[in-house]
Design a protein around this motif. Sequence first.
Motif, mmCIF file in Angstrom:
data_model
loop_
_atom_site.group_PDB
_atom_site.id
_atom_site.type_symbol
_atom_site.label_atom_id
_atom_site.label_comp_id
_atom_site.label_asym_id
_atom_site.label_seq_id
_atom_site.Cartn_x
_atom_site.Cartn_y
_atom_site.Cartn_z
ATOM 1 N N ILE A 63 15.497 -15.632 -0.221
ATOM 2 C CA ILE A 63 14.833 -15.771 -1.517
ATOM 3 C C ILE A 63 13.341 -15.495 -1.373
ATOM 4 O O ILE A 63 12.753 -14.780 -2.184
ATOM 5 C CB ILE A 63 15.091 -17.172 -2.103
ATOM 6 N N GLU A 115 11.314 -12.493 -3.236
ATOM 7 C CA GLU A 115 10.139 -12.709 -4.069
ATOM 8 C C GLU A 115 8.933 -11.921 -3.564
ATOM 9 O O GLU A 115 8.159 -11.391 -4.361
ATOM 10 C CB GLU A 115 9.791 -14.205 -4.123
ATOM 11 N N ASP A 159 21.394 -7.134 -11.687
ATOM 12 C CA ASP A 159 22.383 -8.207 -11.618
ATOM 13 C C ASP A 159 23.734 -7.505 -11.723
ATOM 14 O O ASP A 159 24.062 -6.936 -12.758
ATOM 15 C CB ASP A 159 22.164 -9.165 -12.789
ATOM 16 N N ILE A 183 18.039 -13.602 -13.204
ATOM 17 C CA ILE A 183 16.667 -13.560 -12.714
ATOM 18 C C ILE A 183 15.839 -12.730 -13.692
ATOM 19 O O ILE A 183 16.286 -11.669 -14.158
ATOM 20 C CB ILE A 183 16.622 -12.951 -11.293
ATOM 21 N N PHE A 196 21.731 -8.399 -6.799
ATOM 22 C CA PHE A 196 22.269 -9.735 -6.543
ATOM 23 C C PHE A 196 23.503 -9.949 -7.409
ATOM 24 O O PHE A 196 23.714 -9.252 -8.392
ATOM 25 C CB PHE A 196 21.220 -10.833 -6.804
ATOM 26 N N LEU A 198 20.026 -9.792 -2.251
ATOM 27 C CA LEU A 198 19.618 -11.194 -2.214
ATOM 28 C C LEU A 198 20.692 -12.071 -1.585
ATOM 29 O O LEU A 198 21.807 -12.172 -2.096
ATOM 30 C CB LEU A 198 19.299 -11.696 -3.625
ATOM 31 N N ILE A 211 22.750 -15.549 -7.161
ATOM 32 C CA ILE A 211 22.155 -16.421 -8.185
ATOM 33 C C ILE A 211 22.424 -17.893 -7.869
ATOM 34 O O ILE A 211 21.620 -18.762 -8.212
ATOM 35 C CB ILE A 211 22.648 -16.032 -9.607
ATOM 36 N N TRP A 225 19.685 -18.834 -5.612
ATOM 37 C CA TRP A 225 18.459 -18.801 -6.412
ATOM 38 C C TRP A 225 18.320 -20.105 -7.199
ATOM 39 O O TRP A 225 17.257 -20.740 -7.204
ATOM 40 C CB TRP A 225 18.511 -17.591 -7.339
ATOM 41 N N LYS A 226 19.413 -20.501 -7.873
ATOM 42 C CA LYS A 226 19.407 -21.748 -8.656
ATOM 43 C C LYS A 226 19.249 -22.962 -7.750
ATOM 44 O O LYS A 226 18.520 -23.895 -8.084
ATOM 45 C CB LYS A 226 20.699 -21.873 -9.470
ATOM 46 N N LYS A 228 14.726 -21.891 -8.534
ATOM 47 C CA LYS A 228 13.986 -20.732 -9.024
ATOM 48 C C LYS A 228 14.321 -20.512 -10.500
ATOM 49 O O LYS A 228 15.392 -20.897 -10.974
ATOM 50 C CB LYS A 228 14.319 -19.483 -8.210
ATOM 51 N N VAL A 271 15.535 -19.178 -13.912
ATOM 52 C CA VAL A 271 16.656 -18.411 -14.448
ATOM 53 C C VAL A 271 16.428 -18.273 -15.951
ATOM 54 O O VAL A 271 16.055 -19.238 -16.607
ATOM 55 C CB VAL A 271 18.008 -19.121 -14.162
#
Length: 134
Positions: A34, A38, A51, A63, A92, A117, A121, A124-125, A129, A131
């Motif tokens: 992640i 970024e 996505d 994202i 991702f 990634l 997701i 990420w969550k 991060k 969303v």
Amino acid sequence: MNLNTRFLGLFTALLFAILQSCSPTSSNDPQVTITEFEEIRAAQPEAIIIDVRTPAEYNSGTIEGANNINVLDDSFVPKVSTLDKNQTVMVFCKSGGRSAKAKAQLQELGFTNVVDLEGGIKGWKAADKKVVKP
């Protein structure tokens, strides 16, 4: 060593070399964390973020700045083929399986810089991060 043994050895070596050259070694590149994702995004704001999940998954949250191009849809290749192959493409999915497939397809199409990634997701969550709903 007889002729058959030498031929078999040469044939095996040649077959191995052919198989190695046909396999996309870059699709075996590790996924990025992640933090790396970024950093790449910050350094390359023009990067394309895709996505690759289904539209329903995408609509449930994605994202920021991501476009939805479903890797499982027949239109994936025609849609991504219109993109600049020299541009950084960041992909991702939910957890990493479909994005690895998308990365391999993009590389087969000649894309030179594809970033996948790690953890998708879900990761990420889990890292809290942002969303967004498209």
